[in-house]
Design a protein around this motif. Structure first.
Motif, PDB file in Angstrom:
ATOM      1  N   LEU A 135      -6.740   9.157   1.996  1.00 29.65           N
ATOM      2  CA  LEU A 135      -6.713   9.784   3.301  1.00 29.65           C
ATOM      3  C   LEU A 135      -5.408   9.675   3.948  1.00 29.65           C
ATOM      4  CD1 LEU A 135      -9.884   7.799   3.196  1.00 29.65           C
ATOM      5  CD2 LEU A 135     -10.177   9.367   4.798  1.00 29.65           C
ATOM      6  N   ARG A 136      -5.199  10.715   4.652  1.00 27.91           N
ATOM      7  CA  ARG A 136      -3.640  10.689   5.487  1.00 27.91           C
ATOM      8  C   ARG A 136      -4.066  11.023   6.855  1.00 27.91           C
ATOM      9  NH1 ARG A 136       0.643  10.724   1.670  1.00 27.91           N
ATOM     10  NH2 ARG A 136      -0.206  10.971  -0.521  1.00 27.91           N
ATOM     11  N   VAL A 137      -3.088  10.227   7.819  1.00 28.84           N
ATOM     12  CA  VAL A 137      -3.283  10.516   9.175  1.00 28.84           C
ATOM     13  C   VAL A 137      -1.991  11.120   9.583  1.00 28.84           C
ATOM     14  CG1 VAL A 137      -3.570   9.259  11.410  1.00 28.84           C
ATOM     15  CG2 VAL A 137      -4.288   8.144   9.179  1.00 28.84           C
ATOM     16  N   TRP A 138      -2.212  12.285  10.267  1.00 34.99           N
ATOM     17  CA  TRP A 138      -1.133  13.273  10.460  1.00 34.99           C
ATOM     18  C   TRP A 138      -0.905  13.215  11.928  1.00 34.99           C
ATOM     19  CZ3 TRP A 138       1.013  15.043   6.211  1.00 34.99           C
ATOM     20  CH2 TRP A 138       0.152  15.047   4.951  1.00 34.99           C
ATOM     21  N   ASP A 139       0.268  13.715  12.531  1.00 33.21           N
ATOM     22  CA  ASP A 139       0.432  13.836  14.029  1.00 33.21           C
ATOM     23  C   ASP A 139       0.749  15.417  13.796  1.00 33.21           C
ATOM     24  OD1 ASP A 139       1.689  14.614  16.419  1.00 33.21           O
ATOM     25  OD2 ASP A 139       2.624  12.603  16.510  1.00 33.21           O
ATOM     26  N   ILE A 140      -0.017  16.095  14.528  1.00 34.69           N
ATOM     27  CA  ILE A 140      -0.343  17.623  14.194  1.00 34.69           C
ATOM     28  C   ILE A 140       0.655  18.311  15.285  1.00 34.69           C
ATOM     29  CG2 ILE A 140      -2.323  17.699  13.176  1.00 34.69           C
ATOM     30  CD1 ILE A 140      -3.579  18.566  15.838  1.00 34.69           C
ATOM     31  N   HIS A 141       0.971  17.423  16.419  1.00 34.49           N
ATOM     32  CA  HIS A 141       1.808  18.002  17.176  1.00 34.49           C
ATOM     33  C   HIS A 141       3.408  17.974  16.734  1.00 34.49           C
ATOM     34  CE1 HIS A 141       4.298  17.383  21.376  1.00 34.49           C
ATOM     35  NE2 HIS A 141       4.353  18.559  21.020  1.00 34.49           N
ATOM     36  N   LYS A 142       3.936  17.001  16.130  1.00 36.33           N
ATOM     37  CA  LYS A 142       5.090  16.466  15.643  1.00 36.33           C
ATOM     38  C   LYS A 142       5.064  17.276  14.013  1.00 36.33           C
ATOM     39  CE  LYS A 142       5.944  12.881  18.482  1.00 36.33           C
ATOM     40  NZ  LYS A 142       6.414  11.286  18.509  1.00 36.33           N
ATOM     41  N   GLY A 143       4.149  17.332  13.344  1.00 34.73           N
ATOM     42  CA  GLY A 143       4.042  17.849  11.988  1.00 34.73           C
ATOM     43  C   GLY A 143       4.465  16.889  11.031  1.00 34.73           C
ATOM     44  N   VAL A 144       4.223  15.514  11.195  1.00 36.06           N
ATOM     45  CA  VAL A 144       4.657  14.262  10.337  1.00 36.06           C
ATOM     46  C   VAL A 144       3.478  13.529   9.946  1.00 36.06           C
ATOM     47  CG1 VAL A 144       6.789  14.262  11.490  1.00 36.06           C
ATOM     48  CG2 VAL A 144       4.960  12.962  12.421  1.00 36.06           C
ATOM     49  N   LEU A 145       3.626  12.988   8.713  1.00 38.65           N
ATOM     50  CA  LEU A 145       2.617  12.037   8.218  1.00 38.65           C
ATOM     51  C   LEU A 145       2.894  10.613   9.037  1.00 38.65           C
ATOM     52  CD1 LEU A 145       0.505  11.115   6.146  1.00 38.65           C
ATOM     53  CD2 LEU A 145       2.332  10.518   4.310  1.00 38.65           C
ATOM     54  N   LEU A 146       1.731  10.064   9.614  1.00 34.60           N
ATOM     55  CA  LEU A 146       1.966   8.974  10.279  1.00 34.60           C
ATOM     56  C   LEU A 146       1.466   7.599   9.192  1.00 34.60           C
ATOM     57  CD1 LEU A 146      -0.148   9.701  13.729  1.00 34.60           C
ATOM     58  CD2 LEU A 146       2.550   9.442  13.200  1.00 34.60           C
ATOM     59  N   ARG A 147       0.482   7.687   8.403  1.00 34.10           N
ATOM     60  CA  ARG A 147       0.194   6.712   7.593  1.00 34.10           C
ATOM     61  C   ARG A 147      -0.807   7.312   6.437  1.00 34.10           C
ATOM     62  NH1 ARG A 147      -1.692   5.676  12.292  1.00 34.10           N
ATOM     63  NH2 ARG A 147       0.427   4.579  12.896  1.00 34.10           N
ATOM     64  N   GLN A 148      -1.094   6.385   5.325  1.00 35.63           N
ATOM     65  CA  GLN A 148      -1.807   6.816   4.378  1.00 35.63           C
ATOM     66  C   GLN A 148      -2.890   5.823   4.100  1.00 35.63           C
ATOM     67  OE1 GLN A 148       0.060   7.282   0.583  1.00 35.63           O
ATOM     68  NE2 GLN A 148      -1.731   7.982  -0.309  1.00 35.63           N
ATOM     69  N   LEU A 149      -3.953   5.964   3.994  1.00 37.93           N
ATOM     70  CA  LEU A 149      -5.255   5.032   3.930  1.00 37.93           C
ATOM     71  C   LEU A 149      -5.673   4.835   2.397  1.00 37.93           C
ATOM     72  CD1 LEU A 149      -7.464   5.995   6.946  1.00 37.93           C
ATOM     73  CD2 LEU A 149      -5.418   4.580   6.876  1.00 37.93           C
ATOM     74  N   VAL A 150      -5.544   4.016   1.911  1.00 37.03           N
ATOM     75  CA  VAL A 150      -5.705   3.837   0.460  1.00 37.03           C
ATOM     76  C   VAL A 150      -6.780   2.692   0.192  1.00 37.03           C
ATOM     77  CG1 VAL A 150      -4.506   3.380  -1.858  1.00 37.03           C
ATOM     78  CG2 VAL A 150      -3.414   4.494  -0.041  1.00 37.03           C
ATOM     79  N   GLY A 151      -7.467   2.963  -0.640  1.00 43.57           N
ATOM     80  CA  GLY A 151      -8.425   1.898  -1.214  1.00 43.57           C
ATOM     81  C   GLY A 151      -9.986   2.483  -2.133  1.00 43.57           C
ATOM     82  N   HIS A 152     -10.081   3.679  -1.638  1.00 44.46           N
ATOM     83  CA  HIS A 152     -10.990   4.180  -2.554  1.00 44.46           C
ATOM     84  C   HIS A 152     -10.591   4.541  -3.995  1.00 44.46           C
ATOM     85  CE1 HIS A 152     -13.945   5.165   0.334  1.00 44.46           C
ATOM     86  NE2 HIS A 152     -13.278   5.560   1.376  1.00 44.46           N
ATOM     87  N   THR A 153     -11.488   4.416  -4.942  1.00 44.47           N
ATOM     88  CA  THR A 153     -11.414   4.586  -6.370  1.00 44.47           C
ATOM     89  C   THR A 153     -11.917   5.942  -7.075  1.00 44.47           C
ATOM     90  OG1 THR A 153     -13.176   3.426  -6.811  1.00 44.47           O
ATOM     91  CG2 THR A 153     -11.043   2.087  -6.589  1.00 44.47           C
ATOM     92  N   GLY A 154     -12.577   6.635  -5.867  1.00 45.13           N
ATOM     93  CA  GLY A 154     -12.887   8.212  -6.251  1.00 45.13           C
ATOM     94  C   GLY A 154     -12.519   8.912  -5.366  1.00 45.13           C
ATOM     95  N   SER A 155     -12.862  10.197  -5.517  1.00 49.13           N
ATOM     96  CA  SER A 155     -12.692  11.443  -4.607  1.00 49.13           C
ATOM     97  C   SER A 155     -13.180  11.102  -3.348  1.00 49.13           C
ATOM     98  CB  SER A 155     -13.073  12.531  -5.104  1.00 49.13           C
ATOM     99  OG  SER A 155     -12.961  13.563  -4.277  1.00 49.13           O
ATOM    100  N   VAL A 156     -12.460  11.564  -2.166  1.00 49.23           N
ATOM    101  CA  VAL A 156     -13.041  11.234  -0.895  1.00 49.23           C
ATOM    102  C   VAL A 156     -13.688  12.499  -0.555  1.00 49.23           C
ATOM    103  CG1 VAL A 156     -12.396  10.763   1.736  1.00 49.23           C
ATOM    104  CG2 VAL A 156     -11.122   9.610  -0.058  1.00 49.23           C
TER     105      VAL A 156
END
Length: 540
Positions: free
Chosen positions: A320-341
């Motif tokens: 999963l990825r967290v985005w700032d849609i105002h600035k258009g930048v990636l804030l952080r990536q959420l990693v842990g799942h071993t299958g499709s989200v």
């Protein structure tokens, strides 16, 4: 006769009446009948007359009573009487001035919000908003001292204050809307072909301004919400669009609107799909503001945080990825799942994701920390709901699990489906699930009991909406059905049978249906507002 004492008067009349011929009796009757007529409400003090009327709970009966005489009509202009009627029918009147629009800005279906909506927790449903029909206690029927706000002013034409509809006007609007849902309605708009190549509809979002339709052919079509007219098509995705969100498109509160300096009042759409990009669009201009790259595979789910310009996307790349849609930048990536989200839901700064690795995870979006890993399902998770306290997950193992967001413990295992549970909707303690077995099941989460098990469709349930009164279900069998949520009884079908139903959206007494008829993709907008006369009468 006048000088006779009362006892002899009765004796005289008892002897006279039997001796009258028919024509004589008819003349006497015509003379006596007007003298026998008595308006009992006119004879009573005003408060007692109103108290008598307060025991009538049927709107049709009150309407007929208002036609008896001018006096009865004036009595039934009393605002307290109609306030009591609103209470009896569980209509909660709006006593504050309305905005310039006909209805307040709300994702509920009607201008009269149900009483339970005041304490309604966030949910994952695009609920129709309507009003319930459960009776209130008889104690509420007792007439109290009526203040000036509740009294009808004949010069105000049913309004309790300047620019504000009175209780009578509000009850009339709600009652007529309710009847339209049961047996009326109009087809406001119908588009025979939503796309040139009749692509599959993958997503639908509705707010006060527009209806946004995402297609598997990479197009996003925009329709004006008030008029249902086509506005434009957003072109920019290279492949199919699988998910999209817009301001106020989620009744659960996850996207009621993001507020940030510099954003102004622009109407934005956030979308994701097979081209692995999250795109932010300006609806007014049709321009793509940001194209956010980062995912390595198809984006299957997307949510926007409540009142924040923060979006979270889930992908087949297991992240999963967290985005700032105002600035258009990636804030952080959420990693842990071993299958499709496969699914994601948000409440506050927390998010819940469901995956094909058979687990769900609870995340803190602001820090990126994984708070809980929810183990229990033995097959892929396809759907989830989150109200900030409880997490609901539906799986290919045909079960539904309820989890505590605070501890991560499994609170209940709900059974009843025989196949994949792909649809979950939650409002308060009311949970609805739809499965590939064609069933819709209603659960009470306060007791974890099954209230109703509806054999809704002959094929998979593709979409599900509900509120305090109705359930609307759509399926691959091409049917859109309306149910009574209190009794579980089928009411009627909302459109003519089609090949398959892709999506259903409900807002402000309107239902948007996206379906396939033969080889054509069709958009239908149905309205149940009593004041709207555009379009043809709904026929099923």
């Amino acid at each position: 006769f006048k000088i006779l004492p009362p006892s002899l008067r009765f004796t005289f009349l008892s002897l006279l009446v039997p001796s009258l011929r028919l024509d004589e009796a008819l003349i006497v009757s015509r003379r006596i009948e007007p003298r026998m007529r008595r308006d009992f409400l006119r004879e009573l003090p005003g408060e007692l007359a109103l108290h008598c009327l307060s025991f009538i709970t049927d709107a049709h009966t009150l309407t007929q009573a208002a036609q008896v005489s001018h006096h009865w009509y004036s009595l039934l202009q009393d605002e307290q009487t109609w306030k009591d009627m609103c209470d009896w029918h569980s209509f909660t009147p709006i006593v504050t001035p309305l905005s310039s629009s006909r209805r307040p800005s709300s994702s509920r279906i009607t201008a009269l919000v149900p009483t339970s909506a005041a304490t309604e927790s966030s949910s994952t449903t695009a609920a129709m908003a309507a009003f319930g029909m459960g009776p209130s206690s008889w104690q509420n029927r007792n007439r109290t001292v009526v203040g000036p706000l509740l009294r009808a002013d004949p010069n105000r034409n049913g309004s309790s204050s300047a620019g504000e509809p009175g209780f009578k006007a509000q009850f009339k609007d709600a009652y007529q809307t309710q009847r339209n849902w049961m047996q009326g309605g109009r087809v406001l708009k119908q588009f025979i072909a939503v796309s040139e190549d009749d692509g599959v509809v993958t997503s639908l979002a509705i707010n006060n301004h527009c209806m946004i339709v995402g297609m598997a052919n990479s197009r996003i079509h925009i329709f004006d919400a008030p008029t249902a007219r086509y506005k434009c098509t957003l072109v920019g995705h290279e492949r199919g669009v699988w998910t999209l969100r817009t301001r106020s498109s989620d009744v659960c509160g996850s996207a009621r609107g993001w507020a940030e300096k510099g954003m102004g009042s622009r109407h934005l759409v956030v979308s994701g799909g097979c081209d692995r990009h999250v795109k932010v669009w300006d609806v007014a201009t049709g321009n793509c503001i940001h194209s956010l790259a980062g995912h390595d595979s198809t984006i299957r789910c997307l949510k926007v945080l409540d009142r924040r310009p923060i979006a979270i996307s889930g992908s087949r790349d297991k992240s999963l990825r967290v985005w700032d849609i105002h600035k258009g930048v990636l804030l952080r990536q959420l990693v842990g799942h071993t299958g499709s989200v496969r699914c994601v839901e948000v409440a506050g700064q927390m998010a819940v994701s469901g995956s094909y690795d058979n687990t769900a995870r609870v995340w803190n979006v602001d820090t990126g920390d994984c708070i809980h890993v929810l183990h229990g399902h033995y097959h892929q998770i396809y759907s989830c709901a989150f109200d900030g306290e409880r997490i609901i997950t539906g799986s290919l193992d045909s079960t539904v699990r309820v989890w505590s967001a605070a501890t991560g413990d499994c609170l209940a295992l709900l059974q009843g489906h025989t196949s994949l549970v792909g649809q979950i909707q939650l409002i308060g303690d009311r949970l609805l699930t739809g499965g590939s077995d064609g069933r819709v099941i209603v659960f009470d989460l306060s007791t974890y009991e099954c209230l109703h098990r509806l054999c809704a469709h002959d094929n998979s349930v593709t979409c599900l909406q509900f509120d305090d009164r109705f359930v609307i279900s759509g399926g691959m069998d091409g049917r859109v059905k309306l149910w009574d949520i209190r009794t579980g009884m089928f009411i009627r079908e909302l459109t003519k049978p089609c090949t398959s139903v892709w999506r259903i959206g409900c807002r402000d007494d309107r239902v948007v249906i996206l379906a396939q008829r033969g080889t054509r993709t069709v958009l239908e907008v149905l309205t149940f507002r009593p004041g709207e006369v555009m379009g043809k009468t709904l026929e099923v």
